[in-house]
Design a protein around this motif. Structure first.
Motif, PDB file in Angstrom:
ATOM      1  N   PHE A 355       0.832  -1.201   0.000  1.00 53.93           N
ATOM      2  CA  PHE A 355       0.000   0.000   0.000  1.00 53.93           C
ATOM      3  C   PHE A 355       0.867   1.251   0.000  1.00 53.93           C
ATOM      4  N   PHE A 356       0.266   2.342  -0.468  1.00 49.74           N
ATOM      5  CA  PHE A 356       0.780   3.651  -0.102  1.00 49.74           C
ATOM      6  C   PHE A 356      -0.124   4.086   1.038  1.00 49.74           C
ATOM      7  N   GLN A 357       0.347   4.314   2.167  1.00 52.07           N
ATOM      8  CA  GLN A 357       1.642   4.110   2.732  1.00 52.07           C
ATOM      9  C   GLN A 357       1.464   3.419   4.082  1.00 52.07           C
ATOM     10  N   TRP A 358       2.563   3.210   4.812  1.00 54.05           N
ATOM     11  CA  TRP A 358       2.435   2.508   6.089  1.00 54.05           C
ATOM     12  C   TRP A 358       1.650   3.341   7.104  1.00 54.05           C
ATOM     13  N   ARG A 359       2.147   4.533   7.417  1.00 51.38           N
ATOM     14  CA  ARG A 359       1.504   5.341   8.474  1.00 51.38           C
ATOM     15  C   ARG A 359       1.003   6.628   7.856  1.00 51.38           C
ATOM     16  N   GLN A 360      -0.254   6.955   8.085  1.00 54.99           N
ATOM     17  CA  GLN A 360      -0.855   8.148   7.484  1.00 54.99           C
ATOM     18  C   GLN A 360      -0.148   9.406   7.976  1.00 54.99           C
ATOM     19  N   SER A 361       0.259  10.258   7.039  1.00 49.81           N
ATOM     20  CA  SER A 361       1.029  11.459   7.388  1.00 49.81           C
ATOM     21  C   SER A 361       0.187  12.434   8.201  1.00 49.81           C
ATOM     22  N   ALA A 362       0.862  13.154   9.095  1.00 47.75           N
ATOM     23  CA  ALA A 362       0.182  14.213   9.846  1.00 47.75           C
ATOM     24  C   ALA A 362       0.301  15.551   9.120  1.00 47.75           C
ATOM     25  N   ALA A 363       1.258  15.642   8.229  1.00 46.35           N
ATOM     26  CA  ALA A 363       1.475  16.901   7.500  1.00 46.35           C
ATOM     27  C   ALA A 363       1.805  16.580   6.049  1.00 46.35           C
ATOM     28  N   GLY A 364       1.717  17.607   5.211  1.00 45.18           N
ATOM     29  CA  GLY A 364       2.067  17.422   3.801  1.00 45.18           C
ATOM     30  C   GLY A 364       0.837  17.163   2.951  1.00 45.18           C
ATOM     31  N   ALA A 365       1.058  17.128   1.649  1.00 44.80           N
ATOM     32  CA  ALA A 365      -0.046  17.089   0.679  1.00 44.80           C
ATOM     33  C   ALA A 365      -0.890  15.817   0.786  1.00 44.80           C
ATOM     34  N   GLU A 366      -0.319  14.775   1.379  1.00 44.76           N
ATOM     35  CA  GLU A 366      -1.050  13.506   1.379  1.00 44.76           C
ATOM     36  C   GLU A 366      -1.566  13.123   2.769  1.00 44.76           C
ATOM     37  N   LYS A 367      -1.773  14.134   3.615  1.00 43.00           N
ATOM     38  CA  LYS A 367      -2.178  13.799   4.990  1.00 43.00           C
ATOM     39  C   LYS A 367      -3.595  13.222   5.060  1.00 43.00           C
ATOM     40  N   TYR A 368      -4.410  13.458   4.024  1.00 42.25           N
ATOM     41  CA  TYR A 368      -5.755  12.859   4.038  1.00 42.25           C
ATOM     42  C   TYR A 368      -5.835  11.587   3.201  1.00 42.25           C
TER      43      TYR A 368
END
Ligand code: GAL
Length: 680
Positions: A355-368
């Motif tokens: 998958f993209f990705q392991w841990r959901q980002s808290a910041a940046g363009a892909e945080k949602y």
């Protein structure tokens, strides 16, 4: 190769050699050190055994031109290895750091209208920039030297989704490289002038330096220039892939190299069929684009990936656990879809589910964008579904390594035809090549008939029926091999706007469809595209749109299967079939859509004796795929519906799924079952 990837360097956790790879892109640089330990613990809980690491780490690894910082990556690699997790290590060249673009703004891509694509997002590099290439290869060399002997390293991941944002670059670097590419293709300017038809509109070239990429022009740029620029742009990225790969092969000859393709949605800039032989195993990224055929499209893409991988197992490098962030509205997956979507890829030959990705980002363009560990943390339905999928893949371990068992029906997919058929200045701008192929595929799914997506590299004779929708570009040798196919007993089905041009986008003269006219036993003098919303009725109760042809039957062996009942060509042939030497060549002159094709297909498949392998009760509701190896075959049954479906009468041991009291396979909503049978 993929199923044994993790044990090829001596194994990381003592698990059996044959198993599925399970994992994700891992971006530890987004998190503090203490999260890394928790990551490895949760990965183990989920059954994750591989991560793709370092994909966007360039700025962190090389903070300045002569400064390197590998300490953090050493630590992450060691932690992962200690946790029994293998690493698909990225070459980290996907997103050049700010110090590099500031020092060398000449690496930034330029659009057809002359605008620079500035840094601030990712993939802001020209595929043909010699400066970028030098810096990128230096990074690759540093990484490969440092990690060559690291026990966690099991594969190399070149760049990331080459061409996702930068496939078409119109810069001066691109112009220079385009000229070199053209010189290699045509040798002489005369040959280029002929191929491009430059006698038209006073475009005759007298010096190679006069040639440019098809930048914004006063009217339609030369069509062959456009087509060649597409071919060149795909080749330019392929060249970058090769350049990185050569360094990796030199320094780590025993570590397989891949890069993640994007056989998904409408990504069409890269000819992956042509790239497939450049990698040690094919890897693909797929995202669901919501719509009425969205899961058919998933199946289609997975199937096509298998086709370009030659039927061998391939690696699902990215898909999403739930919502993405880049659609207008990002709808989460419904219960069961996470597993069903993943297993549909497995059904079509994936030996890795990542998958993209392991841990959901808290910041940046892909945080949602969803991930395996969501913002809510491990105490979440999503993470529990991730853990469950890991367990399912362990159950399916015996399947890993098996190949696709050829179906009797093939659907021919061709990048040149895709690129050329959708160019401007055509009879219609409404034609969508991939959608045409998908409609035939959906109709076959509705009928419960297995089909393989194949390309012209494949042995076409493996399939009793070959469907070639909108096969627009037909060079002389392809015309010959299709004719041979039908004359040797194959059943070819093709459609409007097929067989129209050669490899230079020059029309085959004498009446359409020039390259296939004799084989089909028909002749067309003028195309009859339909305006948006206009339709025609056929006498088999189907409805056509988009296109019609005024067909003249030219061979006594050609029969008319359906006629137009309304419109300009009322009473004239709409669908024809010419009997060949035990085979046939059929032509469908209008767009029937999934419903119409579902009506027509049984008649087209009749002469080949192709029918569904599924029990009648399951046809349409269940997708069947078959993977096999010498001694055994695995039947995947995927519930395409939101209701429970019963599938009676299929022999085999149930590897995955449940049965009713009488042994009938019972598939819950969106569920997948797998049966194991002895081969032969
Ligand atoms: C891919 C890309 C990933 C991530 C993902 C989101 O195109 O490789 O890095 O952006 O899409 O769906």
């Amino acid at each position: 190769m993929i199923s044994t990837l993790l044990s090829r360097r001596g194994g990381t956790d003592g698990a059996p050699a044959r198993r599925f790879v399970y994992g994700a892109d891992y971006n530890p640089e987004q998190w503090p050190r203490d999260v890394w330990e928790e990551d490895v613990r949760l990965m183990r809980e989920a059954g994750v055994n591989l991560v793709s690491l370092g994909i966007f780490s360039w700025a962190r690894l090389q903070p300045a031109e002569d400064t390197w910082d590998f300490a953090w990556l050493d630590e992450v690699m060691d932690l992962l290895h200690a946790g029994g997790i293998g690493v698909d290590l990225a070459t980290a060249t996907a997103s050049p750091p700010p110090w590099l673009t500031t020092a060398h703004p000449e690496i930034l891509p330029v659009t057809a209208t002359g605008e620079t694509l500035w840094p601030g997002a990712r993939q802001h590099w020209r595929p043909t920039s010699p400066v970028f290439r030098t810096y990128a290869l230096r990074l690759v060399r540093e990484l490969a030297t440092r990690y060559a002997d690291h026990p966690a390293l099991v594969a190399w991941h070149v760049n990331n989704e080459l061409g996702c944002h930068n496939v078409y670059d119109y810069s001066d670097d691109a112009a220079r490289a385009f000229r070199d590419w053209l010189r290699a293709r045509y040798t002489t300017l005369d040959a280029l002038n002929h191929a491009w038809g430059t006698a038209f509109w006073s475009q005759h070239y007298t010096d190679w330096e006069q040639i440019l990429p098809p930048r914004l022009a006063a009217s339609h740029p030369n069509p062959t220039q456009q087509l060649d620029f597409k071919r060149f742009s795909s080749d330019a990225l392929k060249d970058h892939l090769r350049a990185e790969r050569e360094i990796l092969r030199e320094l780590t000859p025993d570590v397989p190299v891949t890069t993640n393709f994007m056989v998904t949605g409408n990504t069409k800039g890269m000819n992956y069929d042509d790239w497939a032989t450049e990698v040690d195993f094919v890897a693909n990224d797929h995202y669901v684009h919501p719509g009425p055929q969205d899961r058919d499209e998933l199946s289609f893409s997975a199937n096509l990936t298998s086709g370009i991988a030659g039927g061998r197992p391939w690696f699902l490098m990215e898909h999403s656990t739930s919502a993405v962030n880049w659609q207008p509205v990002n709808v989460p997956k419904r219960p069961g879809e996470l597993a069903r979507d993943a297993l549909l890829h497995v059904a079509h030959g994936a030996d890795a589910v990542c998958f993209f990705q392991w841990r959901q980002s808290a910041a940046g363009a892909e945080k949602y964008h969803s991930a395996m560990v969501p913002h809510a943390g491990a105490d979440s339905e999503l993470f529990r579904a991730v853990v469950e999928l890991g367990a399912t893949l362990r159950t399916l371990a015996p399947v890993a390594g098996s190949e696709r068992e050829p179906a009797r029906v093939g659907i021919l997919f061709d990048w040149d035809s895709w690129w050329a058929s959708e160019q401007d200045s055509h009879p219609t701008s409404l034609l969508e090549y991939r959608q045409e192929a998908l409609d035939w595929y959906s109709a076959l799914l509705a009928l419960g008939i297995r089909a393989d997506l194949v390309t012209t590299r494949a042995d076409l004779h493996r399939h009793q029926v070959l469907i070639a929708p909108v096969l627009h570009v037909v060079p002389a040798d392809l015309a010959k091999s299709l004719t041979r196919y039908a004359e040797q007993g194959g059943h070819l089905i093709t459609t409007y706007f097929s067989g129209i041009v050669d490899e230079n986008d020059h029309v085959w003269l004498g009446g359409y469809p020039g390259a296939l006219r004799e084989l089909l036993g028909i002749r067309i003098e003028e195309f009859g595209p339909l305006l948006a919303g206009d339709t025609v009725e056929l006498d088999d109760a189907t409805t056509g749109s988009l296109w019609t042809d005024r067909i003249e039957v030219t061979s006594p062996e050609t029969e008319v299967l359906a006629r137009y009942r309304t419109g300009e060509h009322t009473g004239r042939p709409a669908v024809t079939r010419r009997a060949t030497n035990g085979g046939s060549a059929a032509y469908v002159s209008t767009r029937l859509g999934v419903d119409g094709l579902t009506v027509l297909l049984p008649r087209l498949l009749g002469p080949a004796g192709v029918e569904s392998e599924l029990p009648a009760a399951a046809r349409g509701s269940v997708e069947l795929t078959v993977r096999s190896r010498d001694s055994e075959r695995f039947l995947f049954l995927v519930n395409r519906t939101d209701r429970t479906v019963e599938v009676p009468g299929l022999p085999g041991d149930v590897l995955l799924g449940g049965t009713g009291a009488d042994g009938t396979l019972v598939l819950g909503p969106r569920a997948v079952a797998v049966l194991r049978q002895p081969a032969g």
